[in-house]
Motif scaffolding. Structure first.
Motif, PDB file in Angstrom:
ATOM      1  N   SER B  41      30.405  38.524  40.788  1.00 28.13           N
ATOM      2  CA  SER B  41      30.796  37.128  40.632  1.00 28.13           C
ATOM      3  C   SER B  41      31.963  36.981  39.653  1.00 28.13           C
ATOM      4  O   SER B  41      31.984  37.618  38.609  1.00 28.13           O
ATOM      5  N   GLY B  42      32.922  36.154  40.027  1.00 27.40           N
ATOM      6  CA  GLY B  42      34.043  35.877  39.144  1.00 27.40           C
ATOM      7  C   GLY B  42      35.171  36.876  39.226  1.00 27.40           C
ATOM      8  O   GLY B  42      36.120  36.798  38.450  1.00 27.40           O
ATOM      9  N   GLY B  44      37.299  37.232  41.631  1.00 33.10           N
ATOM     10  CA  GLY B  44      38.484  36.682  42.294  1.00 33.10           C
ATOM     11  C   GLY B  44      38.432  36.693  43.811  1.00 33.10           C
ATOM     12  O   GLY B  44      39.465  36.520  44.464  1.00 33.10           O
ATOM     13  N   LYS B  45      37.258  36.855  44.387  1.00 33.41           N
ATOM     14  CA  LYS B  45      37.149  36.942  45.848  1.00 33.41           C
ATOM     15  C   LYS B  45      37.551  35.631  46.520  1.00 33.41           C
ATOM     16  O   LYS B  45      38.357  35.614  47.456  1.00 33.41           O
ATOM     17  N   THR B  46      37.010  34.530  46.018  1.00 30.55           N
ATOM     18  CA  THR B  46      37.329  33.227  46.602  1.00 30.55           C
ATOM     19  C   THR B  46      38.815  32.923  46.454  1.00 30.55           C
ATOM     20  O   THR B  46      39.467  32.435  47.386  1.00 30.55           O
ATOM     21  N   THR B  47      39.342  33.229  45.292  1.00 24.90           N
ATOM     22  CA  THR B  47      40.760  32.980  45.058  1.00 24.90           C
ATOM     23  C   THR B  47      41.626  33.772  46.043  1.00 24.90           C
ATOM     24  O   THR B  47      42.584  33.234  46.613  1.00 24.90           O
ATOM     25  N   GLU B  61      47.426  24.223  38.627  1.00 25.44           N
ATOM     26  CA  GLU B  61      47.313  25.125  37.480  1.00 25.44           C
ATOM     27  C   GLU B  61      47.450  26.593  37.886  1.00 25.44           C
ATOM     28  O   GLU B  61      47.571  27.458  37.030  1.00 25.44           O
ATOM     29  N   GLN B  94      32.564  28.467  50.443  1.00 22.79           N
ATOM     30  CA  GLN B  94      31.338  28.975  49.826  1.00 22.79           C
ATOM     31  C   GLN B  94      30.217  27.936  49.885  1.00 22.79           C
ATOM     32  O   GLN B  94      29.062  28.271  50.078  1.00 22.79           O
TER      33      GLN B  94
END
Ligand SMILES: Nc1ncnc2c1ncn2[C@@H]1O[C@H](COP(=O)(O)OP(=O)(O)OP(=O)(O)O)[C@@H](O)[C@H]1O
Ligand SMILES: [Mg+2]
Lengths: 285, 253
Positions: B41-42, B44-47, B61, B94
């Protein structure tokens, strides 16, 4: 120390209870006096006929001129403000998503304009009318009131559009919709009940205001019949009737107040109902 | 670019205000295969997924640099035709976000955007995409109900159907089974395996066993970097990097 805290709490509690009761008592008194005096002066004639013998001295006839005038003016300006305001609110929330600083500046400006008292709008409208050589009329009233309620309209729609999750925006773009489709088909639909609430809120402001129509819409005993003629409104009819030297006419002011209160009451109950439905159909997690 | 490559990502960097979310990503996504992006988790997969259809545009941003080639077009340079480009990629986010309309129109909305307006064709396609997403049996009697009334798992499948309906070439799926029970997950996994004949699929998950079941190609990410990329057998059975070995053996959990 502990004891002091307890006394403090007690004092605050008493204060809260006292002020709550006080506010409710005052509200109840206002509503009671409007109803009590209003119902005495109320009659079938009152709401079905225009005044006879002038609004200032006349004891006969009714206030149909003001009822219809107020409704026409308020509906006209609410519709106009909606048509102008919705695109602005959508623009802020969909097209300007990358310009956060600009958006908060626009919001700040709108909030500033929101705070300008309605008499200033009235005076502004009057100045423009004098400049253009236009008489007091329904049209001038509608335009002035539209300007007056526009910030309220835009900001309340804006506040509801802000609640649309960015994930929904992503979903819309992923399907290939462009910005206008996202704005007008997705955002408006997601917030439809909130938008209706904004409409009703603005309508309430429009119908209840006296100062913005005083110089711009004027007053008349006639029923509204043309955009170019002056039009009567309920707040001004209250004002004129109350300032009449004839006690019987003064009483009629309470009938006008009662009608105005009832209209606003119906509108707010309606908007509450819409708001509640909105919360019910929200996404269930 | 290799003809078997669907998406080629070169030197992709994503910066947020005070952190770098993706660091020099160089990967290629094969055509008609299931590529699984794995990582804690965190990382950067979604990004990474959002870069591929430029949803990163919605976040002022974020600063994105590098190249992403799809059909030999650098989508990070593409200007006006970004809507078409996004239509080529069905995104399953997600968390499901059904459109604020009824179940039928959730599918029909995208179909109409692709130029289909005849009632009969719409009806036919709505049914077939709902079937494809294994949702038809549950909703066939209630197509006029608001989609928000569906359960989260049903909403996820609705979003799959909706994404497939715009006839994409690529499916980007961000943990598409995260709200599903094991049986529904299995059926979605089977759908994905069927779908890869017609689509190139990029699927994010942190379920290692799921990756093993359906992946052809695996990308393992850690703290914004791609640690290792390769065919599923290689990554699972002969990982080169120590980090990958640890993650696959469950040492991170
Ligand atoms: N818009 C943003 N602004 C600043 N930081 C962001 C933004 N979006 C994501 N991040 C940060 O980037 C990192 C990666 O986020 P991302 O959502 O891509 O992780 P993920 O691998 O999908 O995690 P998960 O498995 O929990 O979904 C996180 O540290 C997150 O806080
Ligand atoms: Mg994620």
């Amino acid at each position: 120390m502990k004891k002091a805290g307890k006394t403090e709490e007690k004092i605050f509690k008493v204060l809260m209870i006292v002020s709550t009761y006080f506010i409710f008592a005052v509200l109840a008194l206002i509503i009671y006096s409007i109803f009590e005096k209003g119902i005495r002066a109320m009659s079938w004639e009152m709401i079905t006929q225009p005044p006879s013998g002038g609004y200032y001295y006349g004891k006969g006839g009714g206030i149909l001129n003001a009822i219809l005038g107020s409704l026409t003016l308020a509906i006209g300006s609410t519709v106009l403000a909606f048509l102008l305001g919705l695109p602005v609110a959508l623009f802020i929330n969909v097209f300007l998503i990358r310009w956060k600083k600009l958006v908060s500046f626009i919001r700040f400006l709108l909030d500033l304009i929101w705070g300008i008292p309605s008499i200033v709008y009235g005076a502004f409208g009057f100045t423009v009318m004098v400049f253009l050589g236009i008489q007091t009329s329904l049209l001038a009233g509608i335009i002035t009131v539209t300007l007056f309620i526009l910030p309220i309209m835009i900001r309340s729609m804006d506040e509801i559009l802000r609640t649309v999750p960015i994930g929904l925006m992503e979903a819309s773009y992923s399907l290939g919709s462009n910005k206008s489709e996202t704005a007008f088909r997705i955002f408006t639909r997601q917030t439809v009940s909130g938008i209706v609430t904004a409409l009703l809120l603005s309508f309430g402001r429009a119908i209840g205001d006296a100062a913005s129509v005083l110089f711009t819409a004027g007053y008349t005993d006639n029923l509204p019949n043309s955009l170019m003629e002056p039009v009567a409104t309920l707040p001004l009819s209250i004002f004129f009737q109350l300032s009449s030297p004839v006690p019987a006419v003064q009483d009629r002011a309470y009938a006008s107040a009662l009608v105005l209160t009832l209209i606003i009451l119906v509108v707010s109950i309606f908007s509450r109902g819409v708001g509640r439905r909105y919360h019910k159909t929200k996404i269930n997690f | 670019m290799d003809i078997d490559t669907k998406i080629q990502i070169q030197n992709l960097n994503v910066f947020a205000k005070d952190q770098q979310i993706l660091k020099n990503i160089n990967i290629s996504i094969p055509k008609n295969k299931i590529t699984v992006i794995l990582g804690p988790s965190g990382c950067g997969k979604t990004t990474l997924l959002k870069c591929m259809n430029r949803l990163t545009d919605l976040y002022p941003e974020l600063k994105v640099t590098g190249n992403i080639f799809i059909n030999n077009q650098d989508i990070l340079q593409a200007g006006e035709d970004i809507n078409n480009l996004r239509q080529k990629m069905g995104l399953l986010s997600q968390r499901p976000y059904p459109l604020p309309m009824n179940i039928y129109n959730n599918i029909a909305y995208g179909l109409k955007l692709t130029g289909i307006h005849k009632r009969r064709e719409l009806n036919r396609k709505v049914v077939s995409y709902l079937q494809l997403a294994a949702l038809w049996d549950e909703v066939k009697g209630r197509l006029r109900e608001p989609a928000s009334r569906l359960s989260i798992g049903q909403q996820q499948r609705l979003c799959l159907a909706r994404g497939l309906a715009v006839n994409p070439e690529i499916i980007l799926a961000d943990e598409p089974t995260s709200a599903l029970d094991p049986i529904s997950s299995k059926s979605i996994e089977e759908q994905f395996i069927k779908l890869k004949q017609d689509y190139s699929i990029v699927l994010v998950t942190h379920i290692i066993r799921q990756a093993r079941r359906i992946a052809d190609h695996v990308i393992f990410m850690y703290l914004g970097e791609v640690i290792e990329e390769g065919p599923v057998s290689e990554i699972f059975d002969h990982p080169k990097m120590e980090k990958t070995k640890q993650y696959m053996s469950g040492a991170f959990n």
